[in-house]
Scaffold this motif. Structure first.
Motif, PDB file in Angstrom:
ATOM      1  N   ILE A  18       5.677 -15.247  -0.327  1.00 28.78           N
ATOM      2  CA  ILE A  18       6.890 -15.506  -0.218  1.00 28.78           C
ATOM      3  C   ILE A  18       7.771 -14.175  -0.236  1.00 28.78           C
ATOM      4  N   SER A  19       7.322 -13.052  -0.793  1.00 25.17           N
ATOM      5  CA  SER A  19       8.052 -11.782  -0.916  1.00 25.17           C
ATOM      6  C   SER A  19       8.255 -11.516   0.531  1.00 25.17           C
ATOM      7  N   GLY A  20       7.104 -11.676   1.599  1.00 24.80           N
ATOM      8  CA  GLY A  20       7.175 -11.083   2.932  1.00 24.80           C
ATOM      9  C   GLY A  20       8.305 -11.998   3.509  1.00 24.80           C
ATOM     10  N   ASN A  21       8.297 -13.460   3.110  1.00 26.43           N
ATOM     11  CA  ASN A  21       9.112 -14.177   3.585  1.00 26.43           C
ATOM     12  C   ASN A  21      10.603 -13.843   3.357  1.00 26.43           C
ATOM     13  N   SER A  22      11.040 -13.027   2.405  1.00 23.24           N
ATOM     14  CA  SER A  22      12.430 -12.750   2.045  1.00 23.24           C
ATOM     15  C   SER A  22      12.626 -11.327   2.975  1.00 23.24           C
ATOM     16  N   LEU A  23      11.640 -10.582   3.397  1.00 20.71           N
ATOM     17  CA  LEU A  23      11.546  -9.661   4.173  1.00 20.71           C
ATOM     18  C   LEU A  23      11.863 -10.076   5.791  1.00 20.71           C
ATOM     19  N   ARG A 146      10.267 -18.462  -6.496  1.00 20.96           N
ATOM     20  CA  ARG A 146      11.332 -17.962  -6.690  1.00 20.96           C
ATOM     21  C   ARG A 146      11.502 -16.682  -7.151  1.00 20.96           C
ATOM     22  N   GLY A 147      10.552 -16.152  -7.894  1.00 23.84           N
ATOM     23  CA  GLY A 147      10.619 -14.667  -8.522  1.00 23.84           C
ATOM     24  C   GLY A 147      10.322 -13.931  -7.384  1.00 23.84           C
ATOM     25  N   ALA A 148       9.280 -14.086  -6.619  1.00 26.50           N
ATOM     26  CA  ALA A 148       8.884 -13.372  -5.218  1.00 26.50           C
ATOM     27  C   ALA A 148       9.971 -13.254  -4.402  1.00 26.50           C
ATOM     28  N   ARG A 149      10.805 -14.328  -4.053  1.00 22.82           N
ATOM     29  CA  ARG A 149      11.982 -14.503  -3.520  1.00 22.82           C
ATOM     30  C   ARG A 149      13.087 -13.507  -3.728  1.00 22.82           C
ATOM     31  N   MET A 150      13.333 -13.254  -5.117  1.00 20.86           N
ATOM     32  CA  MET A 150      14.365 -12.648  -5.508  1.00 20.86           C
ATOM     33  C   MET A 150      13.868 -11.195  -5.389  1.00 20.86           C
ATOM     34  N   THR A 151      12.673 -10.679  -5.691  1.00 22.04           N
ATOM     35  CA  THR A 151      12.187  -9.462  -5.640  1.00 22.04           C
ATOM     36  C   THR A 151      12.347  -8.982  -4.048  1.00 22.04           C
ATOM     37  N   ALA A 153      13.877 -10.230  -1.645  1.00 21.68           N
ATOM     38  CA  ALA A 153      15.240 -10.082  -0.967  1.00 21.68           C
ATOM     39  C   ALA A 153      16.057  -8.891  -1.479  1.00 21.68           C
ATOM     40  N   ALA A 154      15.999  -8.392  -2.690  1.00 21.73           N
ATOM     41  CA  ALA A 154      16.556  -7.297  -3.081  1.00 21.73           C
ATOM     42  C   ALA A 154      16.057  -5.937  -2.393  1.00 21.73           C
ATOM     43  N   LEU A 155      14.821  -6.050  -2.532  1.00 23.46           N
ATOM     44  CA  LEU A 155      14.000  -4.909  -1.598  1.00 23.46           C
ATOM     45  C   LEU A 155      14.309  -5.125  -0.280  1.00 23.46           C
ATOM     46  N   ALA A 156      14.401  -6.057   0.691  1.00 20.77           N
ATOM     47  CA  ALA A 156      14.518  -6.165   1.898  1.00 20.77           C
ATOM     48  C   ALA A 156      15.835  -5.737   2.268  1.00 20.77           C
ATOM     49  N   GLY A 157      16.856  -6.053   1.679  1.00 22.61           N
ATOM     50  CA  GLY A 157      18.413  -5.479   1.646  1.00 22.61           C
ATOM     51  C   GLY A 157      18.561  -3.921   1.673  1.00 22.61           C
ATOM     52  N   LEU A 158      17.792  -3.524   0.621  1.00 20.25           N
ATOM     53  CA  LEU A 158      17.722  -1.916   0.581  1.00 20.25           C
ATOM     54  C   LEU A 158      16.820  -1.306   1.713  1.00 20.25           C
ATOM     55  N   LEU A 159      15.642  -1.992   2.135  1.00 19.78           N
ATOM     56  CA  LEU A 159      14.914  -1.403   3.156  1.00 19.78           C
ATOM     57  C   LEU A 159      15.649  -1.351   4.527  1.00 19.78           C
ATOM     58  N   VAL A 160      16.263  -2.420   4.582  1.00 15.59           N
ATOM     59  CA  VAL A 160      17.143  -2.615   6.079  1.00 15.59           C
ATOM     60  C   VAL A 160      18.176  -1.428   6.050  1.00 15.59           C
ATOM     61  N   ALA A 161      18.831  -1.301   5.066  1.00 18.40           N
ATOM     62  CA  ALA A 161      19.919  -0.209   5.101  1.00 18.40           C
ATOM     63  C   ALA A 161      19.326   1.023   5.053  1.00 18.40           C
ATOM     64  N   LEU A 162      17.856   1.314   4.559  1.00 15.46           N
ATOM     65  CA  LEU A 162      17.698   3.010   4.406  1.00 15.46           C
ATOM     66  C   LEU A 162      16.520   3.069   5.388  1.00 15.46           C
ATOM     67  N   VAL A 163      15.650   2.152   5.793  1.00 15.43           N
ATOM     68  CA  VAL A 163      14.715   2.482   6.956  1.00 15.43           C
ATOM     69  C   VAL A 163      14.784   1.584   8.124  1.00 15.43           C
ATOM     70  N   LEU A 169       9.687  -5.315   8.980  1.00 17.75           N
ATOM     71  CA  LEU A 169       8.897  -6.302   9.854  1.00 17.75           C
ATOM     72  C   LEU A 169       7.483  -5.845   9.715  1.00 17.75           C
ATOM     73  N   TYR A 170       7.227  -4.698   9.539  1.00 17.06           N
ATOM     74  CA  TYR A 170       5.919  -4.086   9.452  1.00 17.06           C
ATOM     75  C   TYR A 170       5.112  -4.478   7.933  1.00 17.06           C
ATOM     76  N   LEU A 171       6.111  -4.097   6.908  1.00 17.17           N
ATOM     77  CA  LEU A 171       5.906  -4.558   5.537  1.00 17.17           C
ATOM     78  C   LEU A 171       5.777  -6.137   5.195  1.00 17.17           C
ATOM     79  N   ASP A 172       6.518  -7.048   6.031  1.00 11.39           N
ATOM     80  CA  ASP A 172       6.020  -8.259   6.131  1.00 11.39           C
ATOM     81  C   ASP A 172       4.802  -8.595   6.767  1.00 11.39           C
ATOM     82  N   ALA A 173       4.356  -8.030   7.701  1.00 19.81           N
ATOM     83  CA  ALA A 173       2.949  -8.201   8.267  1.00 19.81           C
ATOM     84  C   ALA A 173       1.952  -7.939   7.209  1.00 19.81           C
ATOM     85  N   ALA A 174       2.140  -6.816   6.600  1.00 17.82           N
ATOM     86  CA  ALA A 174       1.379  -6.361   5.568  1.00 17.82           C
ATOM     87  C   ALA A 174       1.075  -7.424   4.480  1.00 17.82           C
ATOM     88  N   THR A 175       2.375  -8.247   3.985  1.00 17.94           N
ATOM     89  CA  THR A 175       2.034  -8.945   3.202  1.00 17.94           C
ATOM     90  C   THR A 175       1.325 -10.458   3.454  1.00 17.94           C
TER      91      THR A 175
END
Length: 461
Positions: A18-23, A146-151, A153-163, A169-175
């Motif tokens: 689910i963390s990967g889903n958020s990514l 839900r907890g994984a989605r929260m974490t 999503a927060a990480l995804a927004g920052l990562l899209v802005a930063l990197v 998408l590479y990180l999502d594949a790793a999940t």
């Protein structure tokens, strides 16, 4: 023998998945908007991801038990991970075309639904092995998601802005890879996760019979059918929100992907709180009014506030309330689903139900992208708000929904046993359950909510 390891394995694999889903949820729409600049094309990418989910859910139920739930889950994750890896690789090589992006997202959609169903239907057996009450296990399953989605999503927004979206998408594949390894190792030797031993060979006639049995169970029980029709409608609207409306609103009015990640994270955090609260205290309240209020909070207010504000704080408040409402939905539906559907039918009924609630998701993003380009973002938001509100009135209007409050346990006339008896008779389990007024639900993977949350958006694992 009591063992909590298999249940913990499924919960952990689901959390990583689910963390990967958020990514993906933030990375892919943003990637499509960056590379095409068109909300309509972003919506078409969501359409291409969602159509195969429906196809595989429609036809995959009988195959899951024969191949084995563990094998299906692992294969699903590995194929989806490879497809996601190919997107940034092709893009960086200068070879990615729009049709390739659509095709790769279609591959993830095709393999997503069987893996999701395979993990979900294992929960009752693993809960028994862990000596954990079913209601608590269902709430834990949803709370972890839900907890994984929260974490994530927060990480995804920052990562899209930063990197950038490529790295996300590479990180999502790793999940996907980590989730596959956990299930491969942690569910080894669990009978319910392995292929059916005494099942006849999967002939075309046998396959059709198995498929028909799952759909018959769904269609013969009015409450189950009503749940599926309602969640089918709201999932299509949820797809429009998560794949087009919210990303476009964030890009045009809220400052970019970091705000998008914050909104998704707040929704996920509040939904986690709602699921945990329901797990602790939900048994004290009747299910139908809790479910109805939760759905009313989850949907329409977010669309309306987004239509009339171009700042983040008001939307954060209403999304937080919507998250609390959403947190109670899947635990209720999942618990009732487990109570009424016999174990030997869960893969087939779960696939049929998943297919039903996902039927409109291919059109959600496509219609939203078209509506935004033709009528503007505000009109699109208000149109979806009105449709969502009408759909969520169903539990308050239709008598069949009173079955949602049928008590679980021995006092119901042993609903699971009657369902098993019906499954082996000419009458059918669905008809038997309906005759007793038993409650049933849609499958757990559905995601009833406008913010990116279950089972039912682009693509949910």
């Amino acid at each position: 023998m009591r063992s909590r390891t298999p249940l913990a394995t499924v919960l952990a694999a689901n959390a990583i998945s689910i963390s990967g889903n958020s990514l993906t949820l933030i990375g892919v729409p943003w990637f499509a908007l960056e590379t095409t600049g068109s909300p309509g094309k972003a919506g078409f990418v969501a359409f291409c991801a969602a159509v195969p989910v429906v196809i595989s859910a429609l036809a995959g139920g009988p195959v899951i038990d024969r191949i084995g739930r563990r094998r299906v889950s692992v294969a699903s994750d590995l194929v989806c991970g490879l497809a996601l890896t190919a997107i940034p690789l092709l893009n960086q090589a200068g070879l990615l075309r729009f049709w390739m992006l659509c095709a790769l997202m279609a591959v993830t959609g095709l393999f997503h639904a069987p893996g999701e169903t395979a993990r979900h239907v294992l929960v009752p057996d693993l809960a028994r092995r862990a000596d954990t009450p079913l209601t608590r296990a269902a709430s834990l399953y949803d709370a972890v998601s839900r907890g994984a989605r929260m974490t994530g999503a927060a990480l995804a927004g920052l990562l899209v802005a930063l990197v950038g979206a490529d790295t996300v998408l590479y990180l999502d594949a790793a999940t996907f890879a980590v989730s596959a390894l956990l299930v491969l190792a942690g569910l080894r030797g669990i009978p319910s996760a392995e292929p059916q031993r005494d099942a006849p060979p999967l002939s075309l006639a046998g396959y059709r019979a198995d498929l028909r049995e799952g759909y018959a169970f769904l269609l013969r029980t009015r409450l189950l059918l009503g749940v599926n029709l309602m969640v089918m409608t709201t999932n299509g609207l949820a797809q429009s929100w998560s794949s087009v409306l919210l990303p476009v609103h964030a890009r045009e009015n809220l400052g970019g992907p970091s705000s998008l990640g914050l909104l998704v994270a707040v929704f996920g955090g509040c939904a986690l709180a709602g699921a945990l609260l329901y797990g602790a205290f939900g048994h004290r309240f009747p299910r139908r009014p809790v479910f109805a209020v939760g759905f009313l909070l989850t949907g329409t207010p977010s669309y309306v506030v987004a239509a009339f504000t171009d700042t983040t704080p008001p939307l954060l408040v209403v999304i937080a309330l919507g998250g609390l409402g959403a947190g109670v939905l899947n635990p209720i539906l999942t618990t009732v689903f487990y109570e009424i559907v016999p174990e030997e039918l869960r893969s087939r009924v779960g696939s049929a139900s998943t297919a039903g609630v996902l039927l409109t998701t291919p059109l959600g993003g496509l219609a939203a992208g078209f509506l935004v380009e033709r009528a503007g973002l505000t009109t699109a938001l208000l149109t979806c708000a009105g449709a969502y509100f009408l759909a969520t009135l169903a539990p308050l209007i239709f008598p069949a929904w009173r079955g949602l409050d049928a008590p679980a346990g021995p006092g119901t006339g042993t609903r699971t046993e009657s369902a098993k008896a019906g499954a082996g008779s000419g009458m059918g389990a669905g008809a038997e359950a309906e005759a007793e007024g038993a409650a049933v639900s849609s499958s757990g993977p559905s995601t009833p909510g406008p913010a990116p949350a279950t089972g039912g958006t682009s693509p949910r694992r």
